[in-house]
Design an enzyme around this catalytic site. Structure first.
Site, PDB file in Angstrom:
ATOM      1  N   ILE A  13      64.803  66.169  86.977  1.00 18.83           N
ATOM      2  CA  ILE A  13      64.769  64.934  87.771  1.00 18.83           C
ATOM      3  C   ILE A  13      63.847  63.910  87.106  1.00 18.83           C
ATOM      4  O   ILE A  13      64.141  62.707  87.079  1.00 18.83           O
ATOM      5  CB  ILE A  13      64.331  65.236  89.224  1.00 18.83           C
ATOM      6  CG1 ILE A  13      65.263  66.306  89.821  1.00 18.83           C
ATOM      7  CG2 ILE A  13      64.359  63.973  90.073  1.00 18.83           C
ATOM      8  CD1 ILE A  13      64.790  66.887  91.143  1.00 18.83           C
ATOM      9  N   SER A 125      60.775  68.437  99.291  1.00 19.50           N
ATOM     10  CA  SER A 125      62.077  69.105  99.329  1.00 19.50           C
ATOM     11  C   SER A 125      62.526  69.301 100.763  1.00 19.50           C
ATOM     12  O   SER A 125      61.702  69.504 101.666  1.00 19.50           O
ATOM     13  CB  SER A 125      61.931  70.474  98.661  1.00 19.50           C
ATOM     14  OG  SER A 125      63.067  71.263  98.900  1.00 19.50           O
ATOM     15  N   TYR A 149      57.191  78.790  97.821  1.00 18.37           N
ATOM     16  CA  TYR A 149      57.551  77.502  97.211  1.00 18.37           C
ATOM     17  C   TYR A 149      57.575  76.396  98.275  1.00 18.37           C
ATOM     18  O   TYR A 149      56.947  75.348  98.118  1.00 18.37           O
ATOM     19  CB  TYR A 149      58.917  77.602  96.509  1.00 18.37           C
ATOM     20  CG  TYR A 149      59.499  76.255  96.145  1.00 18.37           C
ATOM     21  CD1 TYR A 149      58.920  75.481  95.144  1.00 18.37           C
ATOM     22  CD2 TYR A 149      60.607  75.738  96.821  1.00 18.37           C
ATOM     23  CE1 TYR A 149      59.436  74.233  94.822  1.00 18.37           C
ATOM     24  CE2 TYR A 149      61.126  74.493  96.501  1.00 18.37           C
ATOM     25  CZ  TYR A 149      60.542  73.746  95.512  1.00 18.37           C
ATOM     26  OH  TYR A 149      61.044  72.502  95.191  1.00 18.37           O
ATOM     27  N   LYS A 153      55.030  72.815  99.141  1.00 17.26           N
ATOM     28  CA  LYS A 153      55.450  71.427  99.405  1.00 17.26           C
ATOM     29  C   LYS A 153      54.869  70.950 100.736  1.00 17.26           C
ATOM     30  O   LYS A 153      54.372  69.822 100.857  1.00 17.26           O
ATOM     31  CB  LYS A 153      56.979  71.325  99.416  1.00 17.26           C
ATOM     32  CG  LYS A 153      57.647  71.641  98.078  1.00 17.26           C
ATOM     33  CD  LYS A 153      57.260  70.630  97.015  1.00 17.26           C
ATOM     34  CE  LYS A 153      57.879  70.929  95.661  1.00 17.26           C
ATOM     35  NZ  LYS A 153      57.382  70.080  94.584  1.00 17.26           N
ATOM     36  N   TYR A 177      63.882  65.786  98.869  1.00 15.60           N
ATOM     37  CA  TYR A 177      65.206  65.807  98.257  1.00 15.60           C
ATOM     38  C   TYR A 177      66.070  66.854  98.931  1.00 15.60           C
ATOM     39  O   TYR A 177      65.609  67.969  99.169  1.00 15.60           O
ATOM     40  CB  TYR A 177      65.171  66.217  96.781  1.00 15.60           C
ATOM     41  CG  TYR A 177      64.152  65.600  95.887  1.00 15.60           C
ATOM     42  CD1 TYR A 177      63.615  64.329  96.125  1.00 15.60           C
ATOM     43  CD2 TYR A 177      63.737  66.291  94.754  1.00 15.60           C
ATOM     44  CE1 TYR A 177      62.683  63.799  95.250  1.00 15.60           C
ATOM     45  CE2 TYR A 177      62.820  65.756  93.880  1.00 15.60           C
ATOM     46  CZ  TYR A 177      62.288  64.512  94.138  1.00 15.60           C
ATOM     47  OH  TYR A 177      61.364  64.004  93.269  1.00 15.60           O
TER      48      TYR A 177
HETATM   49  P1  NAD Z   1      62.035  70.921  86.357  1.00 13.09           P
HETATM   50  O1  NAD Z   1      61.482  72.291  86.229  1.00 13.09           O
HETATM   51  O2  NAD Z   1      63.214  70.561  85.534  1.00 13.09           O
HETATM   52  O3  NAD Z   1      60.890  69.830  86.118  1.00 13.09           O
HETATM   53  C1  NAD Z   1      59.537  70.088  86.370  1.00 13.09           C
HETATM   54  C2  NAD Z   1      58.765  69.696  85.116  1.00 13.09           C
HETATM   55  O4  NAD Z   1      57.374  69.869  85.337  1.00 13.09           O
HETATM   56  C3  NAD Z   1      59.144  70.537  83.898  1.00 13.09           C
HETATM   57  O5  NAD Z   1      59.390  69.667  82.805  1.00 13.09           O
HETATM   58  C4  NAD Z   1      57.904  71.413  83.653  1.00 13.09           C
HETATM   59  O6  NAD Z   1      57.748  71.723  82.284  1.00 13.09           O
HETATM   60  C5  NAD Z   1      56.807  70.527  84.209  1.00 13.09           C
HETATM   61  N1  NAD Z   1      55.621  71.239  84.691  1.00 13.09           N
HETATM   62  C6  NAD Z   1      55.566  72.294  85.538  1.00 13.09           C
HETATM   63  N2  NAD Z   1      54.289  72.626  85.779  1.00 13.09           N
HETATM   64  C7  NAD Z   1      53.513  71.749  85.093  1.00 13.09           C
HETATM   65  C8  NAD Z   1      52.114  71.578  84.952  1.00 13.09           C
HETATM   66  N3  NAD Z   1      51.245  72.369  85.575  1.00 13.09           N
HETATM   67  N4  NAD Z   1      51.668  70.566  84.177  1.00 13.09           N
HETATM   68  C9  NAD Z   1      52.521  69.750  83.526  1.00 13.09           C
HETATM   69  N5  NAD Z   1      53.866  69.872  83.631  1.00 13.09           N
HETATM   70  C10 NAD Z   1      54.350  70.866  84.402  1.00 13.09           C
HETATM   71  O7  NAD Z   1      62.363  70.709  87.913  1.00 13.09           O
HETATM   72  P2  NAD Z   1      63.134  69.507  88.637  1.00 13.09           P
HETATM   73  O8  NAD Z   1      64.382  70.059  89.214  1.00 13.09           O
HETATM   74  O9  NAD Z   1      63.187  68.298  87.772  1.00 13.09           O
HETATM   75  O10 NAD Z   1      62.140  69.273  89.859  1.00 13.09           O
HETATM   76  C11 NAD Z   1      61.161  68.255  89.843  1.00 13.09           C
HETATM   77  C12 NAD Z   1      60.420  68.294  91.162  1.00 13.09           C
HETATM   78  O11 NAD Z   1      61.336  68.143  92.227  1.00 13.09           O
HETATM   79  C13 NAD Z   1      59.650  69.594  91.435  1.00 13.09           C
HETATM   80  O12 NAD Z   1      58.434  69.254  92.068  1.00 13.09           O
HETATM   81  C14 NAD Z   1      60.564  70.336  92.383  1.00 13.09           C
HETATM   82  O13 NAD Z   1      59.843  71.224  93.202  1.00 13.09           O
HETATM   83  C15 NAD Z   1      61.166  69.186  93.175  1.00 13.09           C
HETATM   84  N6  NAD Z   1      62.470  69.503  93.796  1.00 13.09           N
HETATM   85  C16 NAD Z   1      63.522  69.895  93.006  1.00 13.09           C
HETATM   86  C17 NAD Z   1      64.748  70.192  93.606  1.00 13.09           C
HETATM   87  C18 NAD Z   1      65.928  70.652  92.780  1.00 13.09           C
HETATM   88  O14 NAD Z   1      66.893  71.183  93.350  1.00 13.09           O
HETATM   89  N7  NAD Z   1      65.940  70.460  91.466  1.00 13.09           N
HETATM   90  C19 NAD Z   1      64.915  70.091  94.985  1.00 13.09           C
HETATM   91  C20 NAD Z   1      63.829  69.665  95.752  1.00 13.09           C
HETATM   92  C21 NAD Z   1      62.604  69.362  95.130  1.00 13.09           C
HETATM   93  N1  UFG Z   2      75.506  79.635  96.370  1.00 14.92           N
HETATM   94  C1  UFG Z   2      76.539  80.512  96.068  1.00 14.92           C
HETATM   95  N2  UFG Z   2      76.525  81.114  94.838  1.00 14.92           N
HETATM   96  C2  UFG Z   2      75.542  80.891  93.908  1.00 14.92           C
HETATM   97  C3  UFG Z   2      74.508  79.986  94.226  1.00 14.92           C
HETATM   98  C4  UFG Z   2      74.509  79.385  95.479  1.00 14.92           C
HETATM   99  O1  UFG Z   2      77.432  80.742  96.890  1.00 14.92           O
HETATM  100  O2  UFG Z   2      75.600  81.490  92.822  1.00 14.92           O
HETATM  101  C5  UFG Z   2      75.528  78.945  97.686  1.00 14.92           C
HETATM  102  C6  UFG Z   2      74.297  79.215  98.540  1.00 14.92           C
HETATM  103  O3  UFG Z   2      74.480  80.362  99.319  1.00 14.92           O
HETATM  104  C7  UFG Z   2      74.226  77.921  99.365  1.00 14.92           C
HETATM  105  C8  UFG Z   2      74.764  76.852  98.399  1.00 14.92           C
HETATM  106  O4  UFG Z   2      75.505  77.557  97.415  1.00 14.92           O
HETATM  107  O5  UFG Z   2      75.117  77.996 100.454  1.00 14.92           O
HETATM  108  C9  UFG Z   2      73.663  76.060  97.700  1.00 14.92           C
HETATM  109  O6  UFG Z   2      72.751  76.954  97.072  1.00 14.92           O
HETATM  110  P1  UFG Z   2      71.655  76.451  96.022  1.00 14.92           P
HETATM  111  O7  UFG Z   2      70.914  77.655  95.567  1.00 14.92           O
HETATM  112  O8  UFG Z   2      72.292  75.592  94.993  1.00 14.92           O
HETATM  113  O9  UFG Z   2      70.745  75.477  96.897  1.00 14.92           O
HETATM  114  P2  UFG Z   2      69.850  75.773  98.203  1.00 14.92           P
HETATM  115  O10 UFG Z   2      70.249  74.770  99.225  1.00 14.92           O
HETATM  116  O11 UFG Z   2      69.883  77.186  98.581  1.00 14.92           O
HETATM  117  O12 UFG Z   2      68.382  75.468  97.660  1.00 14.92           O
HETATM  118  C10 UFG Z   2      68.088  74.325  96.882  1.00 14.92           C
HETATM  119  C11 UFG Z   2      66.876  74.626  96.001  1.00 14.92           C
HETATM  120  C12 UFG Z   2      65.660  74.761  96.865  1.00 14.92           C
HETATM  121  C13 UFG Z   2      65.497  73.542  97.697  1.00 14.92           C
HETATM  122  C14 UFG Z   2      66.740  73.318  98.537  1.00 14.92           C
HETATM  123  C15 UFG Z   2      66.633  72.048  99.340  1.00 14.92           C
HETATM  124  O13 UFG Z   2      67.059  75.828  95.283  1.00 14.92           O
HETATM  125  O14 UFG Z   2      64.524  74.863  96.053  1.00 14.92           O
HETATM  126  O15 UFG Z   2      67.870  73.211  97.668  1.00 14.92           O
HETATM  127  O16 UFG Z   2      66.339  70.971  98.505  1.00 14.92           O
HETATM  128  F1  UFG Z   2      64.445  73.708  98.507  1.00 14.92           F
END
Ligand code: NAD
Ligand code: UFG
Length: 343
Positions: A13, A125, A149, A153, A177
């Site tokens: 992101i 999240s 996790y 948050k 998100y």
């Molecule tokens: P990501 O792992 O791709 O990005 C996180 C980045 O932070 C990575 O580049 C990692 O190297 C860096 N990082 C981790 N710990 C660090 C530290 N201590 N110091 C410096 N850098 C560090 O993950 P993302 O999907 O881009 O997520 C970004 C943020 O959004 C996170 O806080 C995550 O919890 C939150 N979030 C993600 C999702 C999702 O589905 N991707 C959903 C909800 C919230």
């Molecule tokens: N799912 C499958 N097969 C897979 C993976 C997922 O059927 O191999 C299903 C899950 O059961 C769920 C849906 O697809 O019904 C979405 O699953 P994800 O794992 O993609 O996403 P979640 O909503 O479970 O969780 C994600 C992130 C969390 C975050 C949450 C809300 O993993 O960290 O979205 O932002 F907190």
């Protein structure tokens, strides 16, 4: 033009947000320890945006490094992505999650306060809502987390609320998100999971690419229209634009406000599979297996606060996210490790 510190700027992101910030004319300093990303992502960000950024390798928990960074740049604000994000891993290694996600944020907030930089956009999240009582989910829904996790948050949000209550110079948006998917339309940056993906969308992409045989659908007996889990899938480019709007908001307002970023539409696992097939022409083999422990049936956002406060709403649907995500996967079958880079 503002100067922003973006922690985790090389991540999924963060890299898309860095493109949006550069394209809006802002200066970006990325701080990333590359624990879950590649510096190559930042090279591509600069290529897409046609503008340079400053990439610093380091850890948000390194107070001395933060002090040097804040002394060396006149930051107008901070967007904080850096965190660990795997739910299962957080259950197995809670200390690593509390240290990195809570400890890292505390160290960053302390450095900001000392430097007098108090505009903060936080990556929260929808996981903070746990299993919701009501849909769509508004920001007033109770916070109740079900794993370490999610707890990190919720804890950081509490710290941010307390900080803003104690000192009205702080200006904070916590972006909750929903489910980010897809990739930049250039196909140059995208999600690059290590190992077997936990999340649905990258798994579908890897089945389409032939890296995995079939998708395991976790349950078709949920109380949903087709029995599979329903989520609010949001194009990562829309999500990135939401950060730009949130930064503009913290420039004008004080206090702490949580804001959902989602589309407001629920899409089931099988609907996402069909949307992917329709958008890409790639068949996705799947089989139904048992429910995944800890999953919930349905989760989608009420995104009206984002529109009212930030002037943001999602533009793209899942078809577009599937087409863009597939372009990234096809051109970079092994993510940033792909030899020879994009074709
Ligand atoms: P990501 O792992 O791709 O990005 C996180 C980045 O932070 C990575 O580049 C990692 O190297 C860096 N990082 C981790 N710990 C660090 C530290 N201590 N110091 C410096 N850098 C560090 O993950 P993302 O999907 O881009 O997520 C970004 C943020 O959004 C996170 O806080 C995550 O919890 C939150 N979030 C993600 C999702 C999702 O589905 N991707 C959903 C909800 C919230
Ligand atoms: N799912 C499958 N097969 C897979 C993976 C997922 O059927 O191999 C299903 C899950 O059961 C769920 C849906 O697809 O019904 C979405 O699953 P994800 O794992 O993609 O996403 P979640 O909503 O479970 O969780 C994600 C992130 C969390 C975050 C949450 C809300 O993993 O960290 O979205 O932002 F907190």
């Amino acid at each position: 033009m503002a100067t922003l510190l973006v922690t985790g700027g090389a991540g999924y992101i963060g890299s898309h947000t860095a493109v949006a910030l550069l394209e809006a004319g802002h200066r970006v300093v990325s701080l990333d320890n590359y624990s879950n990303s590649s510096p190559l992502a930042l090279e591509r960000v600069q290529r897409i945006a046609g503008r340079p950024l400053t990439a610093v390798e380091g850890d948000v928990r390194d107070a001395a490094l933060l002090a040097r960074l804040f002394a060396g740049h006149a930051f107008d604000g901070v967007i904080h992505f850096a965190a660990l994000k795997a739910v299962g891993e957080s259950v197995a290694q809670p200390l690593a999650y509390y240290e990195n996600n809570v400890g890292g944020t505390l160290s960053l907030l302390r450095a900001m306060d000392t430097a007098g930089v108090r505009r903060f956009v936080f990556s929260s999240s929808a996981t903070v809502y746990g299993a919701p009582d009501l849909l769509p989910i508004t920001e007033q829904a109770p916070v109740r987390t079900t794993n370490p996790y999610g707890a990190t948050k919720a804890m950081v949000e509490q710290v941010l609320r307390d900080l803003a209550a104690a000192d009205d110079r702080w200006s904070v948006v916590s972006l909750r998100y929903f489910n980010p998917i897809g990739a930049h339309p250039s196909g140059e940056i995208g999600e690059d999971p290590n190992d077997i993906p936990n999340n649905l969308f990258p798994f579908i992409c890897q089945v389409a690419a032939g890296r995995r045989e079939q998708l395991a659908v976790f349950g078709d007996d949920w109380p949903t229209p087709d029995g599979t889990g329903v989520r609010d899938y949001l194009h990562v480019v829309d999500l990135a634009a939401g950060h730009l709007r949130a930064f503009e908001f913290v420039q004008r307002h004080a206090g702490m406000v949580p804001v959902n970023l989602g589309t407001g539409r629920g899409v089931s696992v099988l609907q996402l599979v069909r949307a992917f097939e329709a958008a890409t022409g790639q068949p996705i083999a799947y089989r139904i297996v048992g429910r995944r422990p800890g999953d919930i049936a349905e989760c989608w956002a009420d995104p009206t606060s984002a529109e009212r406060l930030l002037g943001w709403r999602a533009e793209f649907g899942v078809e577009r996210a599937c087409a863009d995500g597939w372009r990234w996967q096809r051109r970079n079958p092994d993510g940033y490790r792909t030899k020879g880079g994009i074709t």
